[in-house]
Design a protein around this motif. Sequence first.
Motif, PDB file in Angstrom:
ATOM      1  N   GLY A  42       0.771  -1.232   0.000  1.00  0.00           N
ATOM      2  CA  GLY A  42       0.000   0.000   0.000  1.00  0.00           C
ATOM      3  C   GLY A  42       0.800   1.278   0.000  1.00  0.00           C
ATOM      4  O   GLY A  42       0.237   2.362  -0.208  1.00  0.00           O
ATOM      5  N   ILE A  43       2.112   1.170   0.240  1.00  0.00           N
ATOM      6  CA  ILE A  43       2.926   2.384   0.334  1.00  0.00           C
ATOM      7  C   ILE A  43       2.946   3.140  -0.992  1.00  0.00           C
ATOM      8  O   ILE A  43       2.806   4.373  -1.032  1.00  0.00           O
ATOM      9  CB  ILE A  43       4.360   2.045   0.773  1.00  0.00           C
ATOM     10  N   ASP A  44       3.118   2.421  -2.098  1.00  0.00           N
ATOM     11  CA  ASP A  44       3.151   3.095  -3.406  1.00  0.00           C
ATOM     12  C   ASP A  44       1.844   3.826  -3.691  1.00  0.00           C
ATOM     13  O   ASP A  44       1.842   4.913  -4.274  1.00  0.00           O
ATOM     14  CB  ASP A  44       3.442   2.091  -4.519  1.00  0.00           C
ATOM     15  N   GLY A  45       0.724   3.216  -3.291  1.00  0.00           N
ATOM     16  CA  GLY A  45      -0.562   3.867  -3.507  1.00  0.00           C
ATOM     17  C   GLY A  45      -0.695   5.148  -2.716  1.00  0.00           C
ATOM     18  O   GLY A  45      -1.243   6.147  -3.217  1.00  0.00           O
ATOM     19  N   ILE A  46      -0.209   5.153  -1.473  1.00  0.00           N
ATOM     20  CA  ILE A  46      -0.243   6.375  -0.659  1.00  0.00           C
ATOM     21  C   ILE A  46       0.640   7.444  -1.298  1.00  0.00           C
ATOM     22  O   ILE A  46       0.268   8.626  -1.373  1.00  0.00           O
ATOM     23  CB  ILE A  46       0.219   6.085   0.777  1.00  0.00           C
ATOM     24  N   PHE A  98      -0.882  21.080  -0.692  1.00  0.00           N
ATOM     25  CA  PHE A  98       0.511  21.002  -0.248  1.00  0.00           C
ATOM     26  C   PHE A  98       0.703  20.021   0.904  1.00  0.00           C
ATOM     27  O   PHE A  98       1.842  19.664   1.229  1.00  0.00           O
ATOM     28  CB  PHE A  98       1.022  22.393   0.149  1.00  0.00           C
ATOM     29  N   VAL A  99      -0.395  19.569   1.544  1.00  0.00           N
ATOM     30  CA  VAL A  99      -0.229  18.563   2.600  1.00  0.00           C
ATOM     31  C   VAL A  99       0.292  17.256   2.020  1.00  0.00           C
ATOM     32  O   VAL A  99       0.815  16.414   2.757  1.00  0.00           O
ATOM     33  CB  VAL A  99      -1.549  18.323   3.367  1.00  0.00           C
ATOM     34  N   GLY A 100       0.164  17.081   0.696  1.00  0.00           N
ATOM     35  CA  GLY A 100       0.760  15.911   0.064  1.00  0.00           C
ATOM     36  C   GLY A 100       2.258  15.848   0.298  1.00  0.00           C
ATOM     37  O   GLY A 100       2.841  14.759   0.393  1.00  0.00           O
ATOM     38  N   VAL A 101       2.887  17.017   0.390  1.00  0.00           N
ATOM     39  CA  VAL A 101       4.324  17.075   0.688  1.00  0.00           C
ATOM     40  C   VAL A 101       4.605  16.460   2.049  1.00  0.00           C
ATOM     41  O   VAL A 101       5.573  15.703   2.220  1.00  0.00           O
ATOM     42  CB  VAL A 101       4.813  18.543   0.638  1.00  0.00           C
ATOM     43  N   ASP A 102       3.750  16.754   3.021  1.00  0.00           N
ATOM     44  CA  ASP A 102       3.981  16.265   4.377  1.00  0.00           C
ATOM     45  C   ASP A 102       3.712  14.764   4.491  1.00  0.00           C
ATOM     46  O   ASP A 102       4.392  14.061   5.247  1.00  0.00           O
ATOM     47  CB  ASP A 102       3.117  17.058   5.352  1.00  0.00           C
ATOM     48  N   VAL A 103       2.732  14.267   3.734  1.00  0.00           N
ATOM     49  CA  VAL A 103       2.524  12.822   3.684  1.00  0.00           C
ATOM     50  C   VAL A 103       3.754  12.150   3.071  1.00  0.00           C
ATOM     51  O   VAL A 103       4.238  11.128   3.566  1.00  0.00           O
ATOM     52  CB  VAL A 103       1.258  12.483   2.877  1.00  0.00           C
ATOM     53  N   PHE A 104       4.258  12.753   1.996  1.00  0.00           N
ATOM     54  CA  PHE A 104       5.435  12.210   1.329  1.00  0.00           C
ATOM     55  C   PHE A 104       6.657  12.231   2.251  1.00  0.00           C
ATOM     56  O   PHE A 104       7.455  11.284   2.276  1.00  0.00           O
ATOM     57  CB  PHE A 104       5.730  13.006   0.061  1.00  0.00           C
ATOM     58  N   ALA A 154      -0.824  11.347   8.487  1.00  0.00           N
ATOM     59  CA  ALA A 154      -0.049  10.509   7.569  1.00  0.00           C
ATOM     60  C   ALA A 154       0.487   9.274   8.279  1.00  0.00           C
ATOM     61  O   ALA A 154       0.490   8.165   7.723  1.00  0.00           O
ATOM     62  CB  ALA A 154       1.102  11.319   6.966  1.00  0.00           C
ATOM     63  N   VAL A 155       0.940   9.442   9.518  1.00  0.00           N
ATOM     64  CA  VAL A 155       1.409   8.291  10.300  1.00  0.00           C
ATOM     65  C   VAL A 155       0.278   7.286  10.501  1.00  0.00           C
ATOM     66  O   VAL A 155       0.459   6.067  10.329  1.00  0.00           O
ATOM     67  CB  VAL A 155       1.960   8.770  11.662  1.00  0.00           C
ATOM     68  N   LEU A 156      -0.905   7.795  10.862  1.00  0.00           N
ATOM     69  CA  LEU A 156      -2.048   6.901  11.070  1.00  0.00           C
ATOM     70  C   LEU A 156      -2.455   6.214   9.773  1.00  0.00           C
ATOM     71  O   LEU A 156      -2.841   5.028   9.782  1.00  0.00           O
ATOM     72  CB  LEU A 156      -3.224   7.696  11.640  1.00  0.00           C
ATOM     73  N   LEU A 157      -2.379   6.948   8.667  1.00  0.00           N
ATOM     74  CA  LEU A 157      -2.720   6.363   7.371  1.00  0.00           C
ATOM     75  C   LEU A 157      -1.751   5.246   7.001  1.00  0.00           C
ATOM     76  O   LEU A 157      -2.165   4.158   6.562  1.00  0.00           O
ATOM     77  CB  LEU A 157      -2.716   7.450   6.288  1.00  0.00           C
ATOM     78  N   ILE A 158      -0.465   5.507   7.182  1.00  0.00           N
ATOM     79  CA  ILE A 158       0.543   4.483   6.865  1.00  0.00           C
ATOM     80  C   ILE A 158       0.365   3.262   7.758  1.00  0.00           C
ATOM     81  O   ILE A 158       0.310   2.117   7.292  1.00  0.00           O
ATOM     82  CB  ILE A 158       1.963   5.064   7.022  1.00  0.00           C
ATOM     83  N   ALA A 159       0.254   3.509   9.074  1.00  0.00           N
ATOM     84  CA  ALA A 159       0.129   2.399  10.022  1.00  0.00           C
ATOM     85  C   ALA A 159      -1.154   1.608   9.774  1.00  0.00           C
ATOM     86  O   ALA A 159      -1.164   0.377   9.839  1.00  0.00           O
ATOM     87  CB  ALA A 159       0.151   2.932  11.450  1.00  0.00           C
ATOM     88  N   ALA A 163       0.900   2.832  -9.587  1.00  0.00           N
ATOM     89  CA  ALA A 163       1.829   3.161 -10.670  1.00  0.00           C
ATOM     90  C   ALA A 163       2.373   4.571 -10.502  1.00  0.00           C
ATOM     91  O   ALA A 163       3.570   4.824 -10.718  1.00  0.00           O
ATOM     92  CB  ALA A 163       1.132   3.016 -12.020  1.00  0.00           C
ATOM     93  N   THR A 164       1.500   5.507 -10.109  1.00  0.00           N
ATOM     94  CA  THR A 164       1.960   6.881  -9.858  1.00  0.00           C
ATOM     95  C   THR A 164       2.995   6.900  -8.745  1.00  0.00           C
ATOM     96  O   THR A 164       3.997   7.618  -8.821  1.00  0.00           O
ATOM     97  CB  THR A 164       0.767   7.783  -9.487  1.00  0.00           C
ATOM     98  N   GLY A 165       2.754   6.091  -7.704  1.00  0.00           N
ATOM     99  CA  GLY A 165       3.732   6.015  -6.620  1.00  0.00           C
ATOM    100  C   GLY A 165       5.037   5.389  -7.064  1.00  0.00           C
ATOM    101  O   GLY A 165       6.124   5.820  -6.653  1.00  0.00           O
ATOM    102  N   THR A 166       4.958   4.372  -7.905  1.00  0.00           N
ATOM    103  CA  THR A 166       6.168   3.701  -8.393  1.00  0.00           C
ATOM    104  C   THR A 166       7.062   4.667  -9.167  1.00  0.00           C
ATOM    105  O   THR A 166       8.295   4.640  -9.032  1.00  0.00           O
ATOM    106  CB  THR A 166       5.787   2.515  -9.286  1.00  0.00           C
ATOM    107  N   TYR A 167       6.449   5.518  -9.983  1.00  0.00           N
ATOM    108  CA  TYR A 167       7.216   6.467 -10.804  1.00  0.00           C
ATOM    109  C   TYR A 167       7.176   7.887 -10.220  1.00  0.00           C
ATOM    110  O   TYR A 167       7.347   8.871 -10.941  1.00  0.00           O
ATOM    111  CB  TYR A 167       6.655   6.488 -12.233  1.00  0.00           C
TER     112      TYR A 167
END
Length: 619
Positions: A18-22, A44-50, A287-292, A312-316
């Motif tokens: 699931g990491i690539d999908g996140i 821009f919160v996508g930056v913080d998830v990343f 983001a921590v809760l989402l990953i966990a 696929a977006t996460g992979t590339y």
Amino acid sequence: MTQDTPSEQPTPHWRFQGIDGIKGLSLAAIIVYHYNPLIMPGGFVGVDVFLTISGFLITLSMLKRLHAGGRIGWIDYFTHRLRRLYPALIVMVPTVMTLANAVQPDFLVGIRKQASAALTFIYNWYAVTSGSSYFDTMNPQMFKHLWFIALLAQFYVVAPMLVRILWSLRHPTPAVLTLLGLSAASFIWMARLYDPASPTRVYEGTDTHAGGFLLGMALAWCICAWRGAEATGRRHMAITRLAMRFWRRIAAYTGFVALVLLVVLALRLRQDTVAFHGGIAAASVLAVLLIAGTITDGSWMQGLFAIHPLSATGTYSYGIYLWHWPLWLLGSALMRSLGLRQPLAAAAMALAVTAVLAYCSSVLVEKPSARGGFIGAIIPDPPVGAKAAARGLAVMLIILLAFTGGFRAWRDAPAKTSTQIALEKTQRMMEERARLNGEILRKPVPRPKKPAHAFPTGMQIVAIGDSVMDMAAPQMQERFPGILVDAKVSRSIMEAGPIVGQLQTEARMRPWLVIGLNTNSAITSDQLDQLRAQIGPDTVLVIVNGHGPDSWITESNDVTRSYAQAHADNTVYVDWDAAISQHLDLLYSDGVHPMEGAGADIYPQAIQQAIRQWISEGH
């Protein structure tokens, strides 16, 4: 929780679904924010998830090495990081410079410093210390998104030293508590240093934007400690076993709630005090809760993020991030040069080319470089087949073309944009004209009697504006002879009141006031109310809206339109945005300033048309 000494520790299970999908979903939010922040102002919160994911993954890789042999392997670690980040970057930078030289040379202003900062992973501090000028803002930097890559690279340098120190503590609890404490300190430091007038320092600073990365590191340590103990067959404390049993039951639901809240933040949050005083910290915790919640064994969230477009977006993701921003700028500039205003078409074109280049970058540069270094992308390992030889020749040709074009762009980069040159020329001309006609401009003009309004002469009008009006000032004086124009680069609505006050003190205020101040900052109805109170009800206020890519321009246009409709008896609304949108080929490369001559003449024409329409409605 317990942790064995390095020599005793087995290797736990390290693969997580699931990491690539996140990563893919986070990157999508970032791209939407970059392309159109009005759609997703908190993207821009996508930056913080990343960042949180990056801290999690890089710490996992180091703990894996420590569990296996008690050593990080510094040379291997830094070699791997450099091979991961640098080859694609060193190809992208000169390629983008080559394209800019062909499509819009204005983007090359200041490119030498920008490219140097990008290639040395210090772009975030370059942005902080360079003090971006007005012209930098109106002419977007092609590599400004690389502040994030620089930030990651700097974290990658510090992280192994921090991990090695914490590993020596021999127990995960103090390590996790230390990481949580450092994360909290970074978020507090961000809030403490936040300056609304200059948020770049806290947003791009290594010290102030480390919180999410450190939270990811803490999560990795917790998971490794738990799984490491499971691998040894050691029994956890009863309360720990109970907590983990409970977590497995709620993990997927917790991750889903975190995902929903992150989407809400992406749609509602803005880069303001709320973001820097807790919003970014909240996004990192979510983001921590989402990953966990996703990586927990048996979590149905893994299926959600296994959707192919996301994974696929996460992979590339690295290649997509590198290319998406400069291609958007170049595509938009190309569309404007063709006289087209089709942001969706420009975005679709940029995304399509980004996908192709990201895939090519991965296949031709990134993966071969990861195996054999940058030279490995050019010279394949033996035995060399026809396919490998063709790939090596293709990479050699791409690099040759990119570096040749990049060198020419570096060499020929202009010192000023065409917009800046035209503005300076207009300012000199206006200063000379003001000097010659200064006495005429200082004569007070009697106000017309109410209630009838006739079309005003130039001697009855004062115009206060920014650089867009400044560019059109000669044409305004031709169409309104005797008009008093006070226009200046980088001016905002906040300067209108003091200027009006000075004109009133000098008895130079006139019965018609034109303001064109939507370009550089947001305008509120309260500011317009204050200006109206200052000029009185008898002065006709003519508000010219703005045109440009910045989000506040659209918002200010809505505010000024509503204000003019609510005060129609003494307020005129001029739709400059609609007028110039029919002639995008008459704008400079920034998509904001009209070109001299025909482009600039549209500005006073729009004012004339709006005033005539207003008078014809019986005002």
